[in-house]
Design a protein around this motif. Structure first.
Motif, mmCIF file in Angstrom:
data_model
loop_
_atom_site.group_PDB
_atom_site.id
_atom_site.type_symbol
_atom_site.label_atom_id
_atom_site.label_comp_id
_atom_site.label_asym_id
_atom_site.label_seq_id
_atom_site.Cartn_x
_atom_site.Cartn_y
_atom_site.Cartn_z
ATOM 1 N N SER A 85 47.428 37.067 46.213
ATOM 2 C CA SER A 85 46.231 36.252 46.310
ATOM 3 C C SER A 85 46.581 34.932 46.967
ATOM 4 C CB SER A 85 45.631 36.018 44.924
ATOM 5 O OG SER A 85 46.415 35.081 44.211
ATOM 6 N N LEU A 86 45.545 34.137 47.291
ATOM 7 C CA LEU A 86 45.802 32.809 47.861
ATOM 8 C C LEU A 86 46.545 31.933 46.862
ATOM 9 C CD1 LEU A 86 42.446 32.095 49.720
ATOM 10 C CD2 LEU A 86 44.636 32.789 50.705
ATOM 11 N N GLY A 87 46.386 32.229 45.585
ATOM 12 C CA GLY A 87 47.043 31.440 44.553
ATOM 13 C C GLY A 87 48.481 31.823 44.288
ATOM 14 N N GLY A 88 48.904 32.925 44.871
ATOM 15 C CA GLY A 88 50.285 33.335 44.665
ATOM 16 C C GLY A 88 50.454 34.833 44.594
ATOM 17 N N SER B 248 47.890 52.419 35.000
ATOM 18 C CA SER B 248 46.835 51.413 35.096
ATOM 19 C C SER B 248 47.455 50.030 35.189
ATOM 20 C CB SER B 248 45.921 51.473 33.866
ATOM 21 O OG SER B 248 45.291 52.724 33.753
ATOM 22 N N CYS B 249 46.806 49.158 35.918
ATOM 23 C CA CYS B 249 47.223 47.764 36.033
ATOM 24 C C CYS B 249 45.989 46.896 35.808
ATOM 25 C CB CYS B 249 47.827 47.492 37.399
ATOM 26 S SG CYS B 249 48.158 45.751 37.743
ATOM 27 N N ALA B 250 45.917 46.299 34.644
ATOM 28 C CA ALA B 250 44.777 45.456 34.303
ATOM 29 C C ALA B 250 45.096 44.009 34.648
ATOM 30 C CB ALA B 250 44.459 45.591 32.819
ATOM 31 N N THR B 251 44.169 43.352 35.338
ATOM 32 C CA THR B 251 44.366 41.950 35.716
ATOM 33 C C THR B 251 43.546 41.048 34.796
ATOM 34 O OG1 THR B 251 42.525 41.855 37.280
ATOM 35 C CG2 THR B 251 44.612 42.690 38.110
ATOM 36 N N SER B 252 44.115 39.886 34.462
ATOM 37 C CA SER B 252 43.406 38.956 33.571
ATOM 38 C C SER B 252 42.300 38.230 34.304
ATOM 39 C CB SER B 252 44.390 37.953 32.971
ATOM 40 O OG SER B 252 45.004 37.186 34.002
ATOM 41 N N GLY B 253 42.423 38.145 35.636
ATOM 42 C CA GLY B 253 41.393 37.519 36.441
ATOM 43 C C GLY B 253 40.595 38.560 37.198
ATOM 44 N N SER B 254 39.710 38.085 38.058
ATOM 45 C CA SER B 254 38.901 39.005 38.843
ATOM 46 C C SER B 254 39.744 39.684 39.922
ATOM 47 C CB SER B 254 37.742 38.257 39.506
ATOM 48 O OG SER B 254 37.081 39.105 40.418
ATOM 49 N N LEU B 255 39.511 40.972 40.060
ATOM 50 C CA LEU B 255 40.212 41.724 41.091
ATOM 51 C C LEU B 255 39.821 41.240 42.484
ATOM 52 C CD1 LEU B 255 42.285 43.973 40.975
ATOM 53 C CD2 LEU B 255 40.437 45.642 41.067
ATOM 54 N N PHE B 256 38.643 40.618 42.584
ATOM 55 C CA PHE B 256 38.174 40.108 43.876
ATOM 56 C C PHE B 256 39.057 38.974 44.393
ATOM 57 C CE2 PHE B 256 34.451 42.456 44.760
ATOM 58 C CZ PHE B 256 33.832 42.755 43.562
ATOM 59 N N SER B 257 39.830 38.353 43.505
ATOM 60 C CA SER B 257 40.665 37.232 43.925
ATOM 61 C C SER B 257 41.928 37.684 44.652
ATOM 62 C CB SER B 257 41.048 36.368 42.723
ATOM 63 O OG SER B 257 41.882 37.089 41.851
ATOM 64 N N PHE B 258 42.179 38.982 44.640
ATOM 65 C CA PHE B 258 43.384 39.504 45.278
ATOM 66 C C PHE B 258 43.064 40.077 46.651
ATOM 67 C CE2 PHE B 258 46.362 39.078 41.868
ATOM 68 C CZ PHE B 258 45.593 39.126 40.713
ATOM 69 N N ASN B 259 43.886 39.734 47.623
ATOM 70 C CA ASN B 259 43.731 40.290 48.969
ATOM 71 C C ASN B 259 44.238 41.722 49.035
ATOM 72 O OD1 ASN B 259 42.684 37.861 50.146
ATOM 73 N ND2 ASN B 259 44.766 37.044 50.114
#
Length: 115
Positions: free
Chosen positions: A99-102, A21-32
């Motif tokens: 993501s666009l942020g990095g 599992s890989c849990a993200t601290s932000g929304s998964l929608f922010s990743f391309n």
């Protein structure tokens, strides 16, 4: 700062299964796109599986038919289901998100396939 946290690694016998599992601290929608890589000592990090925002998936030939990448937007988590594990699957597995942020990486989780 976005964080990715992997879990689910461990020791398993050949032919067994694990789910990472890989849990993200932000929304998964922010990743391309989200990826799973693996690395063994002395070798380059290898791209194992990818999933894009549209749901397209891609796998390295050595895991096709055995591994499945998926994502749960409600839980902001990406998974790697690994079946029919082989000793050569032994590695540290890393989650990566674009993501666009990095570009973001998790800390890695050890998978050991041994009898």
């Amino acid at each position: 700062q976005v964080q990715l946290v992997e879990s689910g690694g461990g020791l398993v016998q050949p032919g067994g299964s694990l789910r990472l599992s890989c849990a993200t601290s932000g929304s998964l929608f922010s990743f391309n796109a989200m990826h799973w890589y693996r690395q063994v000592p002395g070798k380059e990090r290898e791209l194992v599986a990818s999933v894009t925002r549209t749901g397209s998936t891609n796998y390295v030939d050595s895991v096709k038919g055995r591994f499945t990448i998926s994502r749960d937007y409600a839980k902001n988590t990406v998974y790697l289901q690994m079946n029919s594990l082989k000793p050569e699957d032994t590695a540290v597995y890393y989650c990566n998100g674009n993501s666009l942020g990095g570009d973001y990486w998790g800390q890695g989780t050890q998978v050991t396939v041994s009898s």
